[in-house]
Write an enzyme that holds these catalytic residues in place. Sequence first.
Site, PDB file in Angstrom:
ATOM      1  N   ASN A  84      50.981 -44.911  79.291  1.00  0.00           N
ATOM      2  CA  ASN A  84      52.064 -45.836  79.591  1.00  0.00           C
ATOM      3  C   ASN A  84      51.443 -47.105  80.152  1.00  0.00           C
ATOM      4  O   ASN A  84      50.883 -47.095  81.253  1.00  0.00           O
ATOM      5  CB  ASN A  84      53.042 -45.245  80.619  1.00  0.00           C
ATOM      6  CG  ASN A  84      53.986 -44.269  79.971  1.00  0.00           C
ATOM      7  OD1 ASN A  84      54.641 -44.600  78.999  1.00  0.00           O
ATOM      8  ND2 ASN A  84      54.050 -43.064  80.500  1.00  0.00           N
ATOM      9  N   PRO A  85      51.523 -48.195  79.405  1.00  0.00           N
ATOM     10  CA  PRO A  85      50.864 -49.440  79.825  1.00  0.00           C
ATOM     11  C   PRO A  85      51.740 -50.268  80.769  1.00  0.00           C
ATOM     12  O   PRO A  85      52.021 -51.438  80.507  1.00  0.00           O
ATOM     13  CB  PRO A  85      50.642 -50.160  78.493  1.00  0.00           C
ATOM     14  CG  PRO A  85      51.807 -49.723  77.656  1.00  0.00           C
ATOM     15  CD  PRO A  85      52.082 -48.302  78.065  1.00  0.00           C
ATOM     16  N   ARG A  86      52.166 -49.625  81.832  1.00  0.00           N
ATOM     17  CA  ARG A  86      53.067 -50.300  82.770  1.00  0.00           C
ATOM     18  C   ARG A  86      53.091 -49.529  84.086  1.00  0.00           C
ATOM     19  O   ARG A  86      52.606 -48.410  84.166  1.00  0.00           O
ATOM     20  CB  ARG A  86      54.480 -50.349  82.199  1.00  0.00           C
ATOM     21  CG  ARG A  86      55.031 -48.963  81.915  1.00  0.00           C
ATOM     22  CD  ARG A  86      56.433 -48.988  81.329  1.00  0.00           C
ATOM     23  NE  ARG A  86      56.825 -47.711  80.791  1.00  0.00           N
ATOM     24  CZ  ARG A  86      57.220 -46.668  81.497  1.00  0.00           C
ATOM     25  NH1 ARG A  86      57.261 -46.732  82.810  1.00  0.00           N
ATOM     26  NH2 ARG A  86      57.585 -45.545  80.912  1.00  0.00           N
ATOM     27  N   ILE A  87      53.697 -50.143  85.061  1.00  0.00           N
ATOM     28  CA  ILE A  87      53.953 -49.466  86.324  1.00  0.00           C
ATOM     29  C   ILE A  87      55.118 -48.512  86.102  1.00  0.00           C
ATOM     30  O   ILE A  87      56.119 -48.875  85.486  1.00  0.00           O
ATOM     31  CB  ILE A  87      54.306 -50.491  87.420  1.00  0.00           C
ATOM     32  CG1 ILE A  87      53.107 -51.365  87.761  1.00  0.00           C
ATOM     33  CG2 ILE A  87      54.849 -49.798  88.669  1.00  0.00           C
ATOM     34  CD1 ILE A  87      51.991 -50.657  88.501  1.00  0.00           C
TER      35      ILE A  87
END
Length: 151
Positions: A88-91
């Site tokens: 998951n390329p996110r917070i």
Amino acid sequence: VDAPRHVEVQILSDGESTVHLHERDCSVQRRFQKVIEIAPSVGLPDECRLALHDDAVRLTAAAGYRCAGTVEFLVDPQTWKHYFIEVNPRIQVEHTVTEVVTGVDLVQAQIRVTGGETLADVGIENQDDITLRGYAIQSRVTTEDPEADFR
């Protein structure tokens, strides 16, 4: 895999250097939604824990990743083998348990590295700068209607 554990490794990378901020266990779920997150994961053998960290760092470093992200795995509690799910390329919502146990402000760090700063600029010279302090638990309140089959 019967009754796998869902373990995520938090990473942070500036495109040149990549570190992990340890892992969190998100195995307690309801209808495939995380309900309880614990950092670090309780009861993982050290060999499994280190393999998860190494694989998460290796994967994102090889991709030239530059951001905060989460590498998710299923872990077989019988064999302690782990299986990649996704990055998951996110917070994520549960990032706060990682912040509590590492002392790293992930939102700020993500903004700074995506803006061109290095990990060293945000105070992380190498993996040894990421230390664990205790445990953190987050639980989510969910709403379900028992008169509508708990939807």
